[in-house]
Design a protein around this motif. Sequence first.
Motif, PDB file in Angstrom:
ATOM      1  N   LYS A  35      -9.112  -7.967   7.648  1.00 51.63           N
ATOM      2  CA  LYS A  35      -8.509  -7.017   8.595  1.00 51.63           C
ATOM      3  C   LYS A  35      -8.710  -7.475  10.032  1.00 51.63           C
ATOM      4  N   CYS A  68       0.850  -1.204   0.000  1.00 46.02           N
ATOM      5  CA  CYS A  68       0.000   0.000   0.000  1.00 46.02           C
ATOM      6  C   CYS A  68       0.883   1.250   0.000  1.00 46.02           C
ATOM      7  N   GLU A 100      -4.196   8.456   9.476  1.00 44.04           N
ATOM      8  CA  GLU A 100      -3.952   9.035   8.160  1.00 44.04           C
ATOM      9  C   GLU A 100      -2.440   8.980   7.931  1.00 44.04           C
ATOM     10  N   SER A 101      -2.044   8.488   6.764  1.00 38.26           N
ATOM     11  CA  SER A 101      -0.618   8.257   6.518  1.00 38.26           C
ATOM     12  C   SER A 101       0.230   9.520   6.687  1.00 38.26           C
TER      13      SER A 101
HETATM   14  N1  GSH Z   1      -6.184   8.683   3.404  1.00 31.57           N
HETATM   15  C1  GSH Z   1      -5.719   7.402   3.878  1.00 31.57           C
HETATM   16  C2  GSH Z   1      -5.850   6.391   2.742  1.00 31.57           C
HETATM   17  C3  GSH Z   1      -5.350   5.009   3.109  1.00 31.57           C
HETATM   18  C4  GSH Z   1      -5.886   3.947   2.148  1.00 31.57           C
HETATM   19  O1  GSH Z   1      -6.813   4.204   1.360  1.00 31.57           O
HETATM   20  N2  GSH Z   1      -5.311   2.740   2.216  1.00 31.57           N
HETATM   21  C5  GSH Z   1      -5.876   1.651   1.437  1.00 31.57           C
HETATM   22  C6  GSH Z   1      -4.844   0.623   1.022  1.00 31.57           C
HETATM   23  S1  GSH Z   1      -3.598   1.287  -0.052  1.00 31.57           S
HETATM   24  C7  GSH Z   1      -6.883   0.913   2.289  1.00 31.57           C
HETATM   25  O2  GSH Z   1      -6.616   0.619   3.430  1.00 31.57           O
HETATM   26  N3  GSH Z   1      -8.058   0.623   1.730  1.00 31.57           N
HETATM   27  C8  GSH Z   1      -9.081  -0.076   2.468  1.00 31.57           C
HETATM   28  C9  GSH Z   1      -9.485  -1.356   1.836  1.00 31.57           C
HETATM   29  O3  GSH Z   1      -9.026  -1.659   0.728  1.00 31.57           O
HETATM   30  O4  GSH Z   1     -10.249  -2.079   2.472  1.00 31.57           O
HETATM   31  C10 GSH Z   1      -4.275   7.562   4.355  1.00 31.57           C
HETATM   32  O5  GSH Z   1      -3.572   8.451   3.846  1.00 31.57           O
HETATM   33  O6  GSH Z   1      -3.847   6.832   5.264  1.00 31.57           O
END
Ligand code: GSH
Length: 226
Positions: A41, A14, A67-68
Amino acid sequence: MATVPPIVYSFRRCPYAMRARLALAAAGQTVELREVILRDKPTAMIAASPKATVPVLVLPDGTVIDESLDIMRWALDRNDPEGWWPDDVGLRAEIDALIAANDGAFKNALDRYKYPDRFESETIDGREQRDVAGAYLVSLDRRLGDGGWLVGGRPSLADYAIVPFVRQFAHVDRSWFDAQSWPNLIARLDRFLVSERFATIMVRHKQWKNGDPVTLFPGPAAERAL
Ligand SMILES: N[C@@H](CCC(=O)N[C@@H](CS)C(=O)NCC(=O)O)C(=O)O
Protein backbone atom coordinates in the motif's frame (compact mmCIF):
# COMPACT_ATOMS: atom_id res chain seq x y z
CA MET A 1 -8.34 27.32 -13.97
CA ALA A 2 -8.42 23.52 -13.91
CA THR A 3 -9.90 22.06 -10.71
CA VAL A 4 -8.03 19.36 -8.84
CA PRO A 5 -10.12 16.17 -8.70
CA PRO A 6 -10.59 14.14 -5.51
CA ILE A 7 -8.24 11.15 -5.17
CA VAL A 8 -9.50 7.58 -4.80
CA TYR A 9 -7.25 4.77 -3.65
CA SER A 10 -8.84 1.67 -5.10
CA PHE A 11 -8.23 -1.97 -5.88
CA ARG A 12 -9.89 -3.28 -9.01
CA ARG A 13 -11.29 -6.55 -7.65
CA CYS A 14 -12.23 -5.38 -4.14
CA PRO A 15 -16.04 -5.41 -3.83
CA TYR A 16 -15.96 -2.39 -1.51
CA ALA A 17 -13.87 -0.42 -3.98
CA MET A 18 -16.11 -1.61 -6.81
CA ARG A 19 -19.23 -0.26 -5.14
CA ALA A 20 -17.53 3.08 -4.56
CA ARG A 21 -16.49 3.27 -8.24
CA LEU A 22 -20.04 2.35 -9.28
CA ALA A 23 -21.48 5.31 -7.39
CA LEU A 24 -18.75 7.69 -8.58
CA ALA A 25 -19.48 6.63 -12.16
CA ALA A 26 -23.26 6.98 -11.70
CA ALA A 27 -22.76 10.43 -10.23
CA GLY A 28 -20.46 11.40 -13.11
CA GLN A 29 -17.88 12.36 -10.50
CA THR A 30 -14.39 12.49 -11.95
CA VAL A 31 -11.63 11.42 -9.57
CA GLU A 32 -7.94 10.66 -9.75
CA LEU A 33 -7.74 6.88 -9.51
CA ARG A 34 -4.77 5.37 -7.71
CA GLU A 35 -4.66 1.60 -8.12
CA VAL A 36 -3.42 -0.11 -4.98
CA ILE A 37 -1.85 -3.53 -4.46
CA LEU A 38 -2.97 -4.57 -0.98
CA ARG A 39 0.39 -6.08 0.03
CA ASP A 40 2.20 -2.92 -1.06
CA LYS A 41 0.00 0.00 0.00
CA PRO A 42 1.23 3.50 -0.77
CA THR A 43 2.48 5.57 2.15
CA ALA A 44 0.24 8.45 1.06
CA MET A 45 -2.83 6.24 1.45
CA ILE A 46 -1.84 5.03 4.92
CA ALA A 47 -1.08 8.60 5.94
CA ALA A 48 -4.58 9.65 4.83
CA SER A 49 -6.29 6.63 6.40
CA PRO A 50 -4.28 4.63 8.94
CA LYS A 51 -6.81 1.78 8.95
CA ALA A 52 -5.49 1.20 5.43
CA THR A 53 -8.45 -0.41 3.72
CA VAL A 54 -9.58 0.44 0.21
CA PRO A 55 -11.40 2.43 -0.98
CA VAL A 56 -10.20 5.76 0.38
CA LEU A 57 -11.40 9.08 -1.01
CA VAL A 58 -9.33 12.20 -0.34
CA LEU A 59 -10.99 15.52 -1.19
CA PRO A 60 -8.98 18.53 -2.38
CA ASP A 61 -9.54 20.19 1.04
CA GLY A 62 -7.93 17.20 2.77
CA THR A 63 -11.16 15.57 3.98
CA VAL A 64 -10.83 11.78 4.02
CA ILE A 65 -13.72 9.36 3.50
CA ASP A 66 -12.58 5.81 4.06
CA GLU A 67 -15.73 3.71 4.17
CA SER A 68 -17.11 2.53 0.84
CA LEU A 69 -20.74 3.28 1.71
CA ASP A 70 -19.83 6.79 2.81
CA ILE A 71 -18.08 7.33 -0.52
CA MET A 72 -21.22 6.14 -2.34
CA ARG A 73 -23.36 8.51 -0.29
CA TRP A 74 -20.94 11.40 -0.82
CA ALA A 75 -21.11 10.88 -4.60
CA LEU A 76 -24.90 10.57 -4.65
CA ASP A 77 -25.35 13.62 -2.43
CA ARG A 78 -23.48 15.61 -5.04
CA ASN A 79 -25.32 14.16 -8.02
CA ASP A 80 -27.83 11.33 -8.27
CA PRO A 81 -29.12 11.40 -11.85
CA GLU A 82 -30.33 7.78 -11.71
CA GLY A 83 -32.22 8.26 -8.43
CA TRP A 84 -30.33 5.63 -6.43
CA TRP A 85 -31.30 7.28 -3.14
CA PRO A 86 -35.09 7.73 -3.14
CA ASP A 87 -36.99 10.42 -1.26
CA ASP A 88 -39.29 7.87 0.36
CA VAL A 89 -38.28 7.17 3.95
CA GLY A 90 -39.66 3.60 3.89
CA LEU A 91 -37.64 2.73 0.78
CA ARG A 92 -34.54 4.24 2.36
CA ALA A 93 -35.02 2.02 5.40
CA GLU A 94 -35.34 -1.06 3.16
CA ILE A 95 -32.15 -0.12 1.32
CA ASP A 96 -30.25 0.42 4.56
CA ALA A 97 -31.45 -2.90 6.00
CA LEU A 98 -30.45 -4.88 2.90
CA ILE A 99 -26.99 -3.33 2.83
CA ALA A 100 -26.50 -3.91 6.56
CA ALA A 101 -27.36 -7.60 6.09
CA ASN A 102 -24.94 -7.78 3.17
CA ASP A 103 -22.08 -6.11 5.00
CA GLY A 104 -22.76 -8.10 8.16
CA ALA A 105 -23.88 -11.72 8.18
CA PHE A 106 -23.64 -12.29 4.42
CA LYS A 107 -20.08 -10.98 4.04
CA ASN A 108 -19.04 -12.87 7.15
CA ALA A 109 -20.29 -16.15 5.67
CA LEU A 110 -18.93 -15.28 2.21
CA ASP A 111 -15.40 -14.79 3.57
CA ARG A 112 -15.54 -18.11 5.40
CA TYR A 113 -16.93 -19.89 2.33
CA LYS A 114 -14.33 -18.32 0.02
CA TYR A 115 -11.27 -18.32 2.28
CA PRO A 116 -11.77 -21.04 4.96
CA ASP A 117 -7.97 -21.23 5.48
CA ARG A 118 -7.82 -17.61 6.64
CA PHE A 119 -9.79 -18.40 9.78
CA GLU A 120 -7.40 -20.72 11.54
CA SER A 121 -8.83 -20.13 14.99
CA GLU A 122 -12.29 -21.21 13.85
CA THR A 123 -13.49 -24.56 12.63
CA ILE A 124 -15.05 -23.64 9.33
CA ASP A 125 -17.55 -25.77 7.49
CA GLY A 126 -17.48 -24.21 4.01
CA ARG A 127 -20.82 -25.72 3.04
CA GLU A 128 -22.51 -24.48 6.16
CA GLN A 129 -21.19 -20.97 5.45
CA ARG A 130 -22.31 -21.26 1.84
CA ASP A 131 -25.80 -22.11 3.07
CA VAL A 132 -25.87 -19.19 5.51
CA ALA A 133 -24.93 -16.86 2.67
CA GLY A 134 -27.36 -18.68 0.39
CA ALA A 135 -30.32 -17.89 2.64
CA TYR A 136 -29.64 -14.18 2.15
CA LEU A 137 -29.29 -14.68 -1.60
CA VAL A 138 -32.67 -16.43 -1.71
CA SER A 139 -34.19 -13.36 -0.06
CA LEU A 140 -32.55 -11.15 -2.70
CA ASP A 141 -33.90 -13.40 -5.46
CA ARG A 142 -37.45 -13.00 -4.15
CA ARG A 143 -37.11 -9.23 -4.15
CA LEU A 144 -35.63 -9.21 -7.64
CA GLY A 145 -38.66 -11.16 -8.88
CA ASP A 146 -40.59 -7.92 -8.64
CA GLY A 147 -39.17 -6.12 -11.70
CA GLY A 148 -35.47 -7.00 -11.49
CA TRP A 149 -34.41 -4.48 -8.82
CA LEU A 150 -34.12 -4.92 -5.07
CA VAL A 151 -36.15 -1.98 -3.79
CA GLY A 152 -39.04 0.01 -5.20
CA GLY A 153 -38.95 -1.53 -8.70
CA ARG A 154 -36.04 0.61 -9.87
CA PRO A 155 -32.25 0.80 -9.53
CA SER A 156 -31.14 1.96 -6.12
CA LEU A 157 -28.13 2.21 -3.85
CA ALA A 158 -29.00 -1.30 -2.62
CA ASP A 159 -28.46 -2.95 -6.01
CA TYR A 160 -25.06 -1.39 -6.57
CA ALA A 161 -23.81 -1.66 -3.00
CA ILE A 162 -24.61 -5.39 -2.99
CA VAL A 163 -23.96 -6.74 -6.49
CA PRO A 164 -20.13 -6.76 -6.19
CA PHE A 165 -20.49 -9.14 -3.25
CA VAL A 166 -22.94 -11.37 -5.14
CA ARG A 167 -20.35 -11.50 -7.92
CA GLN A 168 -17.66 -12.48 -5.44
CA PHE A 169 -19.87 -15.23 -4.02
CA ALA A 170 -20.84 -16.50 -7.50
CA HIS A 171 -17.23 -16.69 -8.62
CA VAL A 172 -16.20 -19.08 -5.85
CA ASP A 173 -18.04 -21.82 -7.76
CA ARG A 174 -19.97 -20.41 -10.68
CA SER A 175 -21.42 -23.75 -11.78
CA TRP A 176 -22.81 -24.39 -8.30
CA PHE A 177 -24.19 -20.84 -8.18
CA ASP A 178 -25.87 -21.28 -11.57
CA ALA A 179 -27.46 -24.56 -10.48
CA GLN A 180 -29.35 -22.91 -7.59
CA SER A 181 -32.98 -21.92 -7.81
CA TRP A 182 -32.40 -18.18 -7.72
CA PRO A 183 -33.08 -17.33 -11.39
CA ASN A 184 -33.73 -13.64 -10.77
CA LEU A 185 -30.41 -13.27 -8.98
CA ILE A 186 -28.50 -15.07 -11.76
CA ALA A 187 -30.19 -12.87 -14.37
CA ARG A 188 -29.44 -9.71 -12.37
CA LEU A 189 -25.77 -10.64 -11.98
CA ASP A 190 -25.45 -11.52 -15.66
CA ARG A 191 -27.01 -8.21 -16.72
CA PHE A 192 -24.56 -6.41 -14.46
CA LEU A 193 -21.54 -8.28 -15.80
CA VAL A 194 -22.30 -7.31 -19.41
CA SER A 195 -23.24 -3.71 -18.60
CA GLU A 196 -21.37 -0.64 -19.77
CA ARG A 197 -21.21 0.47 -16.12
CA PHE A 198 -19.37 -2.69 -15.11
CA ALA A 199 -16.94 -2.27 -18.02
CA THR A 200 -16.35 1.33 -16.88
CA ILE A 201 -15.41 0.37 -13.35
CA MET A 202 -13.32 -2.68 -14.27
CA VAL A 203 -10.78 -1.03 -16.57
CA ARG A 204 -7.33 -2.34 -15.60
CA HIS A 205 -4.73 0.06 -14.22
CA LYS A 206 -1.19 -0.59 -13.20
CA GLN A 207 -0.18 -0.05 -9.59
CA TRP A 208 0.01 3.66 -8.76
CA LYS A 209 3.41 5.00 -7.75
CA ASN A 210 4.21 8.41 -6.34
CA GLY A 211 5.02 10.74 -9.24
CA ASP A 212 2.94 8.85 -11.83
CA PRO A 213 0.87 10.92 -14.25
CA VAL A 214 -2.75 11.37 -13.12
CA THR A 215 -5.23 8.66 -14.18
CA LEU A 216 -8.76 10.00 -14.31
CA PHE A 217 -11.78 7.84 -13.50
CA PRO A 218 -14.19 7.37 -15.20
CA GLY A 219 -11.82 7.36 -18.17
CA PRO A 220 -12.63 8.16 -21.78
CA ALA A 221 -15.39 5.97 -23.29
CA ALA A 222 -13.05 4.19 -25.72
CA GLU A 223 -10.96 2.91 -22.83
CA ARG A 224 -13.99 1.15 -21.37
CA ALA A 225 -14.52 -1.35 -24.17
CA LEU A 226 -14.15 -4.88 -22.81
N1 GSH B 1 -15.63 -1.32 5.72
C1 GSH B 1 -14.66 -1.05 4.69
C2 GSH B 1 -14.05 -2.38 4.25
C3 GSH B 1 -13.03 -2.23 3.13
C4 GSH B 1 -12.14 -3.47 3.02
O1 GSH B 1 -12.13 -4.33 3.92
N2 GSH B 1 -11.39 -3.56 1.92
C5 GSH B 1 -10.42 -4.64 1.82
C6 GSH B 1 -10.16 -5.08 0.39
S1 GSH B 1 -11.60 -5.76 -0.39
C7 GSH B 1 -9.09 -4.14 2.35
O2 GSH B 1 -8.67 -3.06 2.02
N3 GSH B 1 -8.43 -4.94 3.19
C8 GSH B 1 -7.16 -4.54 3.75
C9 GSH B 1 -6.07 -5.49 3.43
O3 GSH B 1 -6.33 -6.54 2.83
O4 GSH B 1 -4.93 -5.16 3.75
C10 GSH B 1 -15.35 -0.32 3.55
O5 GSH B 1 -16.57 -0.50 3.37
O6 GSH B 1 -14.71 0.48 2.85
